[in-house]
Every structure is written in C-alpha cells, then in structure tokens.
Scaffold this active site. Structure first.
Site, mmCIF file in Angstrom:
data_model
loop_
_atom_site.group_PDB
_atom_site.id
_atom_site.type_symbol
_atom_site.label_atom_id
_atom_site.label_comp_id
_atom_site.label_asym_id
_atom_site.label_seq_id
_atom_site.Cartn_x
_atom_site.Cartn_y
_atom_site.Cartn_z
ATOM 1 N N TYR A 25 0.818 -1.210 0.000
ATOM 2 C CA TYR A 25 0.000 0.000 0.000
ATOM 3 C C TYR A 25 0.855 1.264 0.000
ATOM 4 O O TYR A 25 0.634 2.175 -0.815
ATOM 5 C CB TYR A 25 -0.934 0.008 1.210
ATOM 6 N N HIS A 115 4.672 10.207 -0.196
ATOM 7 C CA HIS A 115 3.452 10.418 -0.981
ATOM 8 C C HIS A 115 3.272 11.903 -1.228
ATOM 9 O O HIS A 115 3.529 12.729 -0.350
ATOM 10 C CB HIS A 115 2.234 9.884 -0.224
ATOM 11 N N HIS A 123 3.815 13.742 2.489
ATOM 12 C CA HIS A 123 4.049 13.045 3.753
ATOM 13 C C HIS A 123 4.778 11.746 3.488
ATOM 14 O O HIS A 123 4.909 11.304 2.348
ATOM 15 C CB HIS A 123 2.726 12.788 4.485
ATOM 16 N N HIS A 125 5.407 7.617 4.806
ATOM 17 C CA HIS A 125 5.070 6.430 5.577
ATOM 18 C C HIS A 125 6.359 5.639 5.785
ATOM 19 O O HIS A 125 7.021 5.262 4.806
ATOM 20 C CB HIS A 125 4.067 5.547 4.828
#
Length: 230
Positions: A25, A115, A123, A125
């Site tokens: 993801y 992203h 941002h 992850h």
C-alpha cells in the site's frame, strides 16, 4: 506553511494485519499499483541478504506475515507530514536522515515511501521491523523464530525493546521536529514546525482525504479484517 504531524501505529498478527499488504500500500504496488503516481520516492534499508535488492524487499514483509509468531508484532509504522517548502530532493534527504535516526543503531529493517498528498500535503510512511539485523545469515523462517542469546546463529533475529515504551513516541515526535526544522534552516526557509495541538489537528484533517479501508489478510487467519490506514 510548515505544519507538524506525526503519528505511529503497530501492526500485529493478533490484530489480523499484514505487513506485506501495508508495504504494498505505501509503495503502491500489487493491487494498489493503479495509484502509483501518488508515490514520489521509496527506499528500504537494513534488510537481510534475501531481501536486500530493490525487487526483493517485499520478500521481507511477506516472510513476516508467514513466520512471525502468532501474537507477534509485524511492524511499527510512523507517518509524518513533510515541509511543503522543501523540494523533493530535500525531502528525500530529510526522510533518509530521519529513517537512519530511528533504525541505524539497532539496524532495524525498514521501508518508506513519500506520498505527494495531492501536491499540498506531502508526507512519508515509514514502516520498521522490530527484528535487529545483527549480520548473522539466517533463512526466512529462522529470521522470525525466537532469539537464542547463547548461540545467535541457531535462533532468530533478536527483537528490539526500544519501540515499546510510551515515551518513545514523544521522543520521536520531538526528534522529527528537530530534523525538519534543521532541514528548513539549511534550505534557507524561515518557516518552522512545532507540536502545537492546533497544528496537529489541522494536518490530521488535511490528510483525512487519503484515509481508506484496506483488507489486510493474515495468512494464518480464517478471514481478512477491515482496518483503517493513512
């Protein structure tokens, strides 16, 4: 305007989560590849030899799903907003430095992705494994088995305890503010981020548009469970 946001969560076998689904993801791979344009940069580090190549990183998170013990934690995810004032190259340097800060001492395997957040809310992850890479060669199944302190080569990779204390999150939030503000200063910007609650709520609201339900299947669970993720 640079706004502070950093949140952390733990993915566990007991919660029915999947490390591989999370990795796919955040990198927009597999069934999420249709949104690949959302991803500006990915990288991984501290991986064992069987997952060290760029095309092999998914092997690590897939093995975590398969071999981590039933009640084991699969990963720790840290999601944080990036200063929009910085260029993509500057953001890459910043997230690389922060990933090293969080993982380098104990050589924790990690994968991260930047992203674009619609172009207005960039941002990152960052997902980390709790298993330390001590340099001992281990096969996939052995890597996630119980650590043997008397003979490390006969057991699994040792799990860190450093990510568990409640104080870890506050320390990480403060460290992120320091890293981001140093990057802003070096880039010649006057903007700074802080941990004011109003700023945190504003960024949480801005990022809410990316929130969606994902089906994360635990290979040993009877059925998938719906989980909320950024």
């Amino acid at each position: 305007m640079a706004i502070f946001h950093l949140a952390a969560k733990t993915g566990s076998r007991g919660g029915g989560q999947s490390a591989k689904a999370k990795a796919d993801y955040i990198q927009r791979e597999g069934k999420y590849a249709r949104d690949k344009d959302e991803v500006l940069h990915t990288q991984s580090g501290n991986m064992p030899s069987w997952a060290a190549g760029a095309a092999e990183v998914g092997n690590y998170w897939d093995a975590a799903d398969l071999y981590e013990r039933a009640n084991g934690r699969l990963f720790k995810e840290v999601e944080f907003a990036l200063p929009i004032e910085l260029t993509l190259d500057q953001q890459r340097v910043l997230v690389d430095d922060f990933a090293k800060y969080l993982t380098e001492v104990e050589r924790l395997p990690y994968t991260l992705a930047i992203h674009k957040g619609g172009g207005e809310n960039p941002h990152c992850h960052l997902m980390m494994s709790e298993r330390k890479n001590d340099g001992v060669e281990r096969k996939k199944d052995q890597w996630f088995s119980r650590y043997n302190p008397k003979n490390p080569g006969q057991g699994g990779a040792q799990k860190t305890e450093s990510l568990k204390p409640k104080a870890w999150l506050e320390k990480t939030r403060a460290a992120w503010a320091d890293h981001a503000n140093r990057a802003l200063e070096m880039a010649g910007h006057e903007a700074r981020i802080d941990q004011h609650p109003r700023d945190v709520r504003a960024r949480d609201h801005a990022l809410a548009g990316e929130r969606q339900h994902l089906v994360h299947r635990n290979p040993r669970a009877e059925r998938p469970q719906l989980l909320d993720h950024l």
